[in-house]
Motif scaffolding. Structure first.
Motif: not given
Length: 152
Positions: A3, A6-7, A10-11
């Protein structure tokens, strides 16, 4: 852990997507030279660089079409770099042989010009992103030289 990765992805992708990029416009196509080999035109390209440092231009590729047919293709490798925090004017030479002009007789006979479509790709090397191509296109008319243009 996945997670967090993934964050982070995305950032970073959001920041890259919202990052300012250079903008370009095709400002015109004009007669540059007439010779025995052909007619040379200059495509004028204006590029605005928002960064505080110069950006290298990898290449400029072009396709010149008339009456739905490709009459000229080519690439201009390593044309220099974009000025930091400002506009850079680029001239892209397009040399059209007389033999190609002869194949456009129907279009030329109507009004002594060539109706054209110019597609240009300006490839620059952006930091972090890498090679980035700005697509440009323009439609218009190319006025053909007259006899007095040969004797200037």
């Amino acid at each position: 852990m996945s997670k967090l990765v993934e964050n982070a992805k995305n950032y970073v992708s959001e920041k890259v997507a919202n990052m300012k990029k250079p903008e370009a416009s095709l400002t015109g196509l004009g007669l540059h030279d007439v010779s025995r080999e052909g007619v040379e035109y200059d495509a004028k390209v204006s590029v605005d660089n928002p960064y505080k440092h110069p950006i290298p231009i990898c290449e400029i590729s072009y396709i010149l079409k008339s009456d739905g047919r490709v009459i000229l293709t080519g690439k201009m490798p390593d044309p220099g770099s974009l000025k930091a925090n400002g506009k850079t004017m680029l001239n892209v030479p397009l040399k059209v042989p007389h033999s190609v002009l002869a194949s456009l007789v129907r279009d030329i006979a109507r009004d002594w010009d060539i109706d054209y479509e110019l597609e240009l790709g300006l490839t620059i090397d952006l930091p972090v992103i890498g090679d980035f191509t700005i697509p440009l296109s323009n439609k218009g008319e190319i006025k053909l030289p007259t006899l007095k243009d040969f004797f200037k």
